[in-house]
Motif scaffolding. Sequence first.
Motif, mmCIF file in Angstrom:
data_model
loop_
_atom_site.group_PDB
_atom_site.id
_atom_site.type_symbol
_atom_site.label_atom_id
_atom_site.label_comp_id
_atom_site.label_asym_id
_atom_site.label_seq_id
_atom_site.Cartn_x
_atom_site.Cartn_y
_atom_site.Cartn_z
ATOM 1 N N PHE A 292 -10.433 6.429 33.142
ATOM 2 C CA PHE A 292 -9.204 6.199 33.887
ATOM 3 C C PHE A 292 -8.133 7.252 33.604
ATOM 4 O O PHE A 292 -7.194 7.408 34.388
ATOM 5 C CB PHE A 292 -8.628 4.819 33.558
ATOM 6 N N VAL B 177 -3.491 0.246 33.610
ATOM 7 C CA VAL B 177 -4.661 1.049 33.252
ATOM 8 C C VAL B 177 -4.943 0.954 31.754
ATOM 9 O O VAL B 177 -6.104 0.833 31.330
ATOM 10 C CB VAL B 177 -4.452 2.513 33.685
ATOM 11 N N THR C 20 -8.491 2.117 40.044
ATOM 12 C CA THR C 20 -8.078 3.437 40.499
ATOM 13 C C THR C 20 -7.539 3.468 41.919
ATOM 14 O O THR C 20 -6.861 4.426 42.298
ATOM 15 C CB THR C 20 -9.245 4.436 40.400
#
Length: 516
Positions: free
Chosen positions: A299, A342, A377
């Motif tokens: 990520f 994230v 994402t």
Amino acid sequence: MSHVPVVIAGGGTVGLAAAVFLGQHGVRSLVVERRERPSIHPRALGISPRTLEFFREAGLREDLARVAVRSAQPWRAEARTVAEIDRGTARQPKPPAGLDFSPESPSGHYPQNRLDSALLPAARERGATVEFGVEVTEVAQDRDSVAVTLSDGRVVHADYLIGADGVNSTVRRKLDITTTGPGEIGPTNMNILFDADLVAHFGSMPVMTQIDHPDAPGVLLAVGEQRWALHVQLPPGETTMPDRHCADVMRTAIGADVPARLVSAIPWRATVRMADEFRSGRSFLVGDAARSVSPLGAFGLNTGVADAHNLAWKLAAVLRGEAGDGLLDTYHTERHAIAELVTRQALLRLDNPRLHWDSDAVAERAAAGVWNAPMVTMGYRYASAAVIDPVLALPSTEDVAAALDGAPGSRMPHLWIAPGVSTLDLNDSRFAVLAGPRGEDWCEAARKTAAAMEFDLRAACLNDAAAAAVHIGDRGAILVRPDGFIAWRTDAAADTGVLTEVVDTLLSRNDSHGRG
């Protein structure tokens, strides 16, 4: 160069991407990178479809196709050594729910150093000056500009500064921006880069192999046609590994007498840290300078490129005098929230990596609060002053197509509307009014608004399928931002005055602190 609109500290992937995106909007930049040359070590490998969408938008599709690695196959293996991989059980990855969620269908993969080799000339072609062997040493800013002192003694004056200079960011430190997070976590690893023609020797090779040999436990990644990166953990207390030992580990992991050449080896350690502010005056943090996450999930790089993409159009709008300074505040509001998401998702994966890789572990992911990887994402949403009435509630954390439903704050969903043309192409990196099939009145309102405001506002009517996907009916409309996120949605009749007010609000045009 005594003055430049934007100085970018850091010439890695995120810094170069920022230069490309700024250049796409007509903004010149100076990129300075402390290293003498681009790194040969691919520090990241998993490039998401959303990141590829950014580069497609910037006109880099063919450039990336030329640097993609296609020698390894898109599957994952576990074996004691490379020689012992059971190729008979190779299984292609299962596509995520909502199969056609992106116009990008990668036929290869993109190690970070390969990306850099495409981004560097692209940045220069779009007006950026990129210098290696130079770094930022001091930062001083006031209401009107930023003075950036470089390691060669030059002082460059800029309208804005972007810190893309990594985990140990000098820009962040000079701005006195505090951080939150545990910092370095887990053991030290060696990134062992080597050349070997494993495909010729063994046949099919996966892009990733978990090596379980007790003398070489680690992860082997395909990073070139004949180049590989082996990541192995060091014993507790050790911080590096001699080249001779690296070569031995490399040969052990291969498990057969295959010619192999050690190229380089560097130690690294996972770092989890987030800046408390992504903006300080006329300076901004992106990528690892803003937040660094554990590598499981890939990520980090994707989030960093998304930072740059979010910031570039906003800086360009303010520099052109189209937006007030308040628009720049939305960079922190939007991207800091995503950084928290994230980071949380990456850490949850450390506890149970299978939840990341196993496409069938839907119930287990839900129980653990883990989102499906494509959702992390590209399924997230923004809530800021640059979105009218944002909708944060997600219909799914598994199905990207379900999450991209036209709600304000979400990304415009992809649908093919003509051969090679996606709905994602309609705004052409500008604001755009996209109306229903019989919403020509909204398109006319957009044209009048653009003329009155001397503002580049695109307009188009969607077909039935696209209008249904964003829930606007025959005569409704959405306003899409330059970064592809939906800023506003309406079912009301077309109204030029309302549209003008919406644009003014989104761009903070009544903000007295803008550059004007």
